[in-house]
Scaffold this motif. Structure first.
Motif, PDB file in Angstrom:
ATOM      1  N   ALA A 126      -7.101  13.193  -6.178  1.00 25.68           N
ATOM      2  CA  ALA A 126      -5.764  13.876  -6.531  1.00 25.68           C
ATOM      3  C   ALA A 126      -4.705  12.911  -5.751  1.00 25.68           C
ATOM      4  O   ALA A 126      -3.514  12.319  -6.392  1.00 25.68           O
ATOM      5  N   TRP A 127      -4.996  12.812  -4.522  1.00 26.72           N
ATOM      6  CA  TRP A 127      -3.956  11.976  -3.794  1.00 26.72           C
ATOM      7  C   TRP A 127      -3.948  10.433  -4.033  1.00 26.72           C
ATOM      8  O   TRP A 127      -2.798   9.716  -4.123  1.00 26.72           O
ATOM      9  N   ALA A 128      -4.932   9.719  -4.629  1.00 30.22           N
ATOM     10  CA  ALA A 128      -4.805   8.572  -4.951  1.00 30.22           C
ATOM     11  C   ALA A 128      -4.095   8.411  -6.198  1.00 30.22           C
ATOM     12  O   ALA A 128      -3.320   7.197  -6.275  1.00 30.22           O
ATOM     13  N   ARG A 129      -4.149   9.489  -6.980  1.00 29.92           N
ATOM     14  CA  ARG A 129      -3.297   9.706  -8.139  1.00 29.92           C
ATOM     15  C   ARG A 129      -1.728   9.540  -7.793  1.00 29.92           C
ATOM     16  O   ARG A 129      -0.835   8.792  -8.322  1.00 29.92           O
ATOM     17  N   THR A 130      -1.622  10.433  -6.807  1.00 29.74           N
ATOM     18  CA  THR A 130      -0.193  10.559  -6.194  1.00 29.74           C
ATOM     19  C   THR A 130       0.166   8.948  -5.559  1.00 29.74           C
ATOM     20  O   THR A 130       1.334   8.586  -6.012  1.00 29.74           O
ATOM     21  N   CYS A 131      -0.598   8.088  -5.017  1.00 26.48           N
ATOM     22  CA  CYS A 131      -0.425   6.995  -4.664  1.00 26.48           C
ATOM     23  C   CYS A 131      -0.026   6.116  -5.633  1.00 26.48           C
ATOM     24  O   CYS A 131       0.840   5.183  -5.484  1.00 26.48           O
TER      25      CYS A 131
ATOM     26  N   GLY B 165       0.939  -1.058  -0.004  1.00 22.06           N
ATOM     27  CA  GLY B 165       0.127  -0.042   0.127  1.00 22.06           C
ATOM     28  C   GLY B 165       0.866   1.353   0.056  1.00 22.06           C
ATOM     29  O   GLY B 165       2.008   1.414   0.833  1.00 22.06           O
ATOM     30  N   GLN B 166       0.486   2.061  -1.013  1.00 23.13           N
ATOM     31  CA  GLN B 166       1.195   3.437  -1.100  1.00 23.13           C
ATOM     32  C   GLN B 166       0.330   4.598  -0.897  1.00 23.13           C
ATOM     33  O   GLN B 166      -0.904   4.397  -0.920  1.00 23.13           O
ATOM     34  N   VAL B 167       1.021   5.532   0.164  1.00 18.80           N
ATOM     35  CA  VAL B 167       0.037   6.443   0.801  1.00 18.80           C
ATOM     36  C   VAL B 167       0.652   7.692   0.028  1.00 18.80           C
ATOM     37  O   VAL B 167       1.705   7.873  -0.486  1.00 18.80           O
ATOM     38  N   PRO B 168      -0.103   9.051   0.408  1.00 20.10           N
ATOM     39  CA  PRO B 168       0.372  10.312  -0.344  1.00 20.10           C
ATOM     40  C   PRO B 168       1.595  10.729   0.257  1.00 20.10           C
ATOM     41  O   PRO B 168       1.641  11.488   1.289  1.00 20.10           O
ATOM     42  N   ILE B 169       2.915  10.584  -0.435  1.00 22.74           N
ATOM     43  CA  ILE B 169       4.015  10.933   0.181  1.00 22.74           C
ATOM     44  C   ILE B 169       4.707  11.810  -0.843  1.00 22.74           C
ATOM     45  O   ILE B 169       4.784  11.325  -2.085  1.00 22.74           O
TER      46      ILE B 169
ATOM     47  N   ASN C 235     -10.617   6.186  -8.559  1.00 19.82           N
ATOM     48  CA  ASN C 235     -10.563   6.590  -9.975  1.00 19.82           C
ATOM     49  C   ASN C 235      -9.382   7.317 -10.126  1.00 19.82           C
ATOM     50  O   ASN C 235      -8.769   7.155 -11.273  1.00 19.82           O
ATOM     51  N   GLY C 236      -8.795   8.122  -9.343  1.00 24.61           N
ATOM     52  CA  GLY C 236      -7.496   8.788  -9.597  1.00 24.61           C
ATOM     53  C   GLY C 236      -6.405   8.102  -9.846  1.00 24.61           C
ATOM     54  O   GLY C 236      -5.505   8.164 -10.460  1.00 24.61           O
TER      55      GLY C 236
END
Length: 154
Positions: free
Chosen positions: A66-71, A40-44, A112-113
């Motif tokens: 947008a944070w999901a896209r960053t992840c 799992g990747q979090v917004p870093i 969806n991001g």
């Protein structure tokens, strides 16, 4: 993979971030056979947690998307560091977790991001099966976390 993922990233104005150091007892990604399992990747961003809060309260659904896209970008970075994105044949399954305020039910739109980023970067190989789950809490108070299983060439 026949898609030029580097050109697609450039068109999107994105670059792969450095792989974040694990914040507990795990590794960013593991290869088993022809699959890579990405933790799992979090917004870093720049090595620091970039967002906290519950979606539907402190974080808007649009911000969370947008944070999901960053992840998702961090997922791609982990795959690239382990086996190289040129070896990806398909994103098989994505798991998305959304720290949700009571009554928030827009988890699919938030995740969806990530899904849209995978498709934009990897083309058809980026389309996948998916789960989008609302949870009470996520590590370090982040609003979203994305994990993936990716098939790679032998």
């Amino acid at each position: 993979m026949s898609v030029d993922w580097r050109a697609n990233l450039e068109k999107l104005g994105l670059t792969l971030p450095p792989v974040s150091a694990p914040q507990a007892a795990y590794v960013p990604a593991v290869r088993s056979g022809n699959h890579v399992y990405v933790s799992g990747q979090v917004p870093i961003v720049d090595g620091k947690i970039a967002a906290t809060g519950k979606v539907g309260a402190e974080v808007t659904p649009e911000e969370a998307k947008a944070w999901a896209r960053t992840c998702a970008l961090s997922v791609l970075a982990a795959v690239d560091a382990l086996v190289g994105l040129d070896n990806v044949t398909r994103v098989v399954k994505v798991g998305g977790f959304v720290a949700s305020a009571p009554g928030f039910t827009g988890q699919p739109e938030v995740i969806n991001g990530a899904s849209e980023l995978f498709a934009a970067v990897l083309g058809e190989a980026g389309t996948h099966a998916r789960s989008a789950v609302g949870v009470a809490e996520l590590p370090r108070g982040v609003p979203v976390e994305v994990e993936a299983i990716v098939e790679v060439a032998a």
